[in-house]
Design a protein around this motif. Structure first.
Motif, PDB file in Angstrom:
ATOM      1  N   ARG A  37       0.833  -1.208   0.000  1.00 26.56           N
ATOM      2  CA  ARG A  37       0.000   0.000   0.000  1.00 26.56           C
ATOM      3  C   ARG A  37       0.866   1.257   0.000  1.00 26.56           C
ATOM      4  O   ARG A  37       0.523   2.255  -0.633  1.00 26.56           O
ATOM      5  CB  ARG A  37      -0.966  -0.024   1.180  1.00 26.56           C
ATOM      6  N   GLU A  38       2.011   1.192   0.673  1.00 28.93           N
ATOM      7  CA  GLU A  38       2.944   2.327   0.653  1.00 28.93           C
ATOM      8  C   GLU A  38       3.467   2.549  -0.766  1.00 28.93           C
ATOM      9  O   GLU A  38       3.511   3.676  -1.249  1.00 28.93           O
ATOM     10  CB  GLU A  38       4.104   2.059   1.615  1.00 28.93           C
ATOM     11  N   TRP A  39       3.861   1.471  -1.439  1.00 29.17           N
ATOM     12  CA  TRP A  39       4.330   1.604  -2.816  1.00 29.17           C
ATOM     13  C   TRP A  39       3.259   2.223  -3.708  1.00 29.17           C
ATOM     14  O   TRP A  39       3.550   3.036  -4.563  1.00 29.17           O
ATOM     15  CB  TRP A  39       4.682   0.240  -3.406  1.00 29.17           C
ATOM     16  N   VAL A 120      12.751  -8.249 -15.057  1.00 31.95           N
ATOM     17  CA  VAL A 120      11.424  -7.912 -15.561  1.00 31.95           C
ATOM     18  C   VAL A 120      10.946  -6.607 -14.922  1.00 31.95           C
ATOM     19  O   VAL A 120      10.476  -5.699 -15.613  1.00 31.95           O
ATOM     20  CB  VAL A 120      10.421  -9.053 -15.295  1.00 31.95           C
ATOM     21  N   VAL A 121      11.089  -6.500 -13.611  1.00 33.07           N
ATOM     22  CA  VAL A 121      10.642  -5.298 -12.895  1.00 33.07           C
ATOM     23  C   VAL A 121      11.427  -4.078 -13.363  1.00 33.07           C
ATOM     24  O   VAL A 121      10.868  -2.991 -13.503  1.00 33.07           O
ATOM     25  CB  VAL A 121      10.747  -5.504 -11.369  1.00 33.07           C
ATOM     26  N   ARG A 122      12.713  -4.245 -13.634  1.00 32.08           N
ATOM     27  CA  ARG A 122      13.552  -3.118 -14.076  1.00 32.08           C
ATOM     28  C   ARG A 122      13.043  -2.502 -15.373  1.00 32.08           C
ATOM     29  O   ARG A 122      13.217  -1.322 -15.632  1.00 32.08           O
ATOM     30  CB  ARG A 122      15.007  -3.581 -14.256  1.00 32.08           C
ATOM     31  N   GLU A 123      12.356  -3.296 -16.185  1.00 35.41           N
ATOM     32  CA  GLU A 123      11.804  -2.816 -17.444  1.00 35.41           C
ATOM     33  C   GLU A 123      10.356  -2.340 -17.276  1.00 35.41           C
ATOM     34  O   GLU A 123       9.558  -2.374 -18.215  1.00 35.41           O
ATOM     35  CB  GLU A 123      11.890  -3.921 -18.494  1.00 35.41           C
ATOM     36  N   LEU A 156      10.708   3.586  -9.918  1.00 38.13           N
ATOM     37  CA  LEU A 156       9.469   2.840 -10.109  1.00 38.13           C
ATOM     38  C   LEU A 156       8.353   3.326  -9.187  1.00 38.13           C
ATOM     39  O   LEU A 156       7.237   3.558  -9.649  1.00 38.13           O
ATOM     40  CB  LEU A 156       9.707   1.341  -9.922  1.00 38.13           C
ATOM     41  N   VAL A 157       8.620   3.456  -7.898  1.00 37.99           N
ATOM     42  CA  VAL A 157       7.551   3.805  -6.951  1.00 37.99           C
ATOM     43  C   VAL A 157       6.856   5.121  -7.323  1.00 37.99           C
ATOM     44  O   VAL A 157       5.620   5.162  -7.352  1.00 37.99           O
ATOM     45  CB  VAL A 157       8.051   3.790  -5.488  1.00 37.99           C
ATOM     46  N   PRO A 158       7.568   6.200  -7.650  1.00 38.83           N
ATOM     47  CA  PRO A 158       6.840   7.420  -8.041  1.00 38.83           C
ATOM     48  C   PRO A 158       5.967   7.228  -9.291  1.00 38.83           C
ATOM     49  O   PRO A 158       4.843   7.735  -9.354  1.00 38.83           O
ATOM     50  CB  PRO A 158       7.955   8.439  -8.308  1.00 38.83           C
ATOM     51  N   GLU A 159       6.460   6.486 -10.264  1.00 38.71           N
ATOM     52  CA  GLU A 159       5.659   6.254 -11.468  1.00 38.71           C
ATOM     53  C   GLU A 159       4.485   5.328 -11.180  1.00 38.71           C
ATOM     54  O   GLU A 159       3.403   5.483 -11.764  1.00 38.71           O
ATOM     55  CB  GLU A 159       6.539   5.718 -12.596  1.00 38.71           C
ATOM     56  N   ARG A 161       2.868   5.164  -8.266  1.00 31.56           N
ATOM     57  CA  ARG A 161       1.865   5.986  -7.570  1.00 31.56           C
ATOM     58  C   ARG A 161       1.091   6.862  -8.548  1.00 31.56           C
ATOM     59  O   ARG A 161      -0.126   7.020  -8.412  1.00 31.56           O
ATOM     60  CB  ARG A 161       2.544   6.846  -6.504  1.00 31.56           C
ATOM     61  N   LEU A 162       1.780   7.415  -9.518  1.00 30.02           N
ATOM     62  CA  LEU A 162       1.111   8.241 -10.523  1.00 30.02           C
ATOM     63  C   LEU A 162       0.146   7.397 -11.357  1.00 30.02           C
ATOM     64  O   LEU A 162      -0.988   7.811 -11.630  1.00 30.02           O
ATOM     65  CB  LEU A 162       2.147   8.923 -11.412  1.00 30.02           C
ATOM     66  N   ALA A 163       0.577   6.204 -11.761  1.00 30.83           N
ATOM     67  CA  ALA A 163      -0.280   5.318 -12.551  1.00 30.83           C
ATOM     68  C   ALA A 163      -1.520   4.915 -11.758  1.00 30.83           C
ATOM     69  O   ALA A 163      -2.631   4.873 -12.304  1.00 30.83           O
ATOM     70  CB  ALA A 163       0.504   4.081 -13.000  1.00 30.83           C
ATOM     71  N   VAL A 164      -1.353   4.622 -10.470  1.00 33.41           N
ATOM     72  CA  VAL A 164      -2.485   4.267  -9.618  1.00 33.41           C
ATOM     73  C   VAL A 164      -3.444   5.461  -9.500  1.00 33.41           C
ATOM     74  O   VAL A 164      -4.657   5.321  -9.682  1.00 33.41           O
ATOM     75  CB  VAL A 164      -2.007   3.798  -8.222  1.00 33.41           C
ATOM     76  N   ALA A 165      -2.906   6.631  -9.217  1.00 35.95           N
ATOM     77  CA  ALA A 165      -3.741   7.834  -9.089  1.00 35.95           C
ATOM     78  C   ALA A 165      -4.496   8.111 -10.388  1.00 35.95           C
ATOM     79  O   ALA A 165      -5.690   8.435 -10.368  1.00 35.95           O
ATOM     80  CB  ALA A 165      -2.893   9.033  -8.694  1.00 35.95           C
TER      81      ALA A 165
END
Length: 179
Positions: A37-39, A120-123, A156-159, A161-165
Motif C-alpha cells: 500500500r505504501e508503494w 522484468v521489474v527493471r523494465e 518505479l515507486v513514483p511512477e 503511484r502516478l499510474a495508480v492515481a
C-alpha cells in the motif's frame, strides 16, 4: 482469497495468501500488504474498496508453508481455472494491472517466465505503456533485494503511484485533483 465484487479500474494479482491472510480472511492483511500500500500510495480504505481495486492471488487458497522456506507456491491449476472467469468480468473497467511476485508475473506475463524478477521489474516502463506494472513481492524478506536496487524506490515507486492515481481518477472524476 480474493476481492472481486464489481469491476474496478485496478487489478492486483499477488501470489497466494499466507497464513495470516488465510486466518483473517483479508487479502494483504500483513506486513507485505502494508509495504504494498505504501508503494501504491493508497491507504487501507482505498485499497480495500472493491470499486477501486480487484484483488486476486495466483493461488486463491493458502498453500501452506515449508519449515525454513516460507510459503509454498500457489497450486498450479488455480490461476488457469479461475483467472479467465474473473478477467471476463473485470476487463471492461481495467485501467491498470499490477502483477506482484514471481508467480503472478510468470502466469500473466508468460513471455517473461524464464527471466529473473529483477530484470522484468527493471523494465517497468515498457510494461507501463501497456497498463501493466510487474512488482517484486513486498515481503519483509525482500529487504536486501530492495536495498540492492535503489532505482526501485527512486524511479518505479513514483511512477507506480502516478499510474495508480491516474487509474483511479479516470474512474472517479471527482478525485482528479487528489493524488
Amino acid at each position: 482469497m480474493f476481492q472481486v465484487t464489481e469491476p474496478a479500474p485496478i487489478l492486483l494479482v499477488g501470489q497466494a495468501p499466507g497464513r495470516r491472510v488465510h486466518e483473517t480472511g483479508i487479502p494483504w492483511n500483513d506486513p507485505s500488504g502494508e509495504r504494498l500500500r505504501e508503494w501504491l500510495g493508497v491507504d487501507r480504505a482505498a485499497f480495500y474498496d472493491p470499486t477501486k481495486f480487484a484483488i486476486l492471488g495466483t493461488g486463491l487458497c493458502c498453500p501452506g508453508t515449508d519449515p525454513g522456506k516460507g510459503d509454498r507456491p500457489p497450486l498450479p491449476r488455480c490461476a488457469p481455472t479461475w483467472h479467465p472467469r474473473f478477467l471476463v468480468f473485470l476487463e471492461p473497467a481495467l485501467r491498470l494491472r499490477l502483477f506482484v511476485g514471481a508467480y503472478s508475473i510468470a502466469y500473466h506475463l508468460p513471455e517473461e517466465r524464464r527471466r529473473p524478477v529483477g530484470e522484468v521489474v527493471r523494465e517497468f516502463r515498457r510494461f507501463l505503456a501497456r497498463g501493466i506494472v510487474p512488482l517484486p513481492h513486498p515481503s519483509p524478506r525482500n529487504r536486501r533485494w530492495l536495498r540492492d536496487r535503489p532505482w526501485f524506490d527512486a524511479e518505479l515507486v513514483p511512477e507506480l503511484r502516478l499510474a495508480v492515481a491516474n487509474a483511479l481518477a479516470a474512474t472517479h472524476p471527482s478525485r482528479r485533483d487528489k493524488p
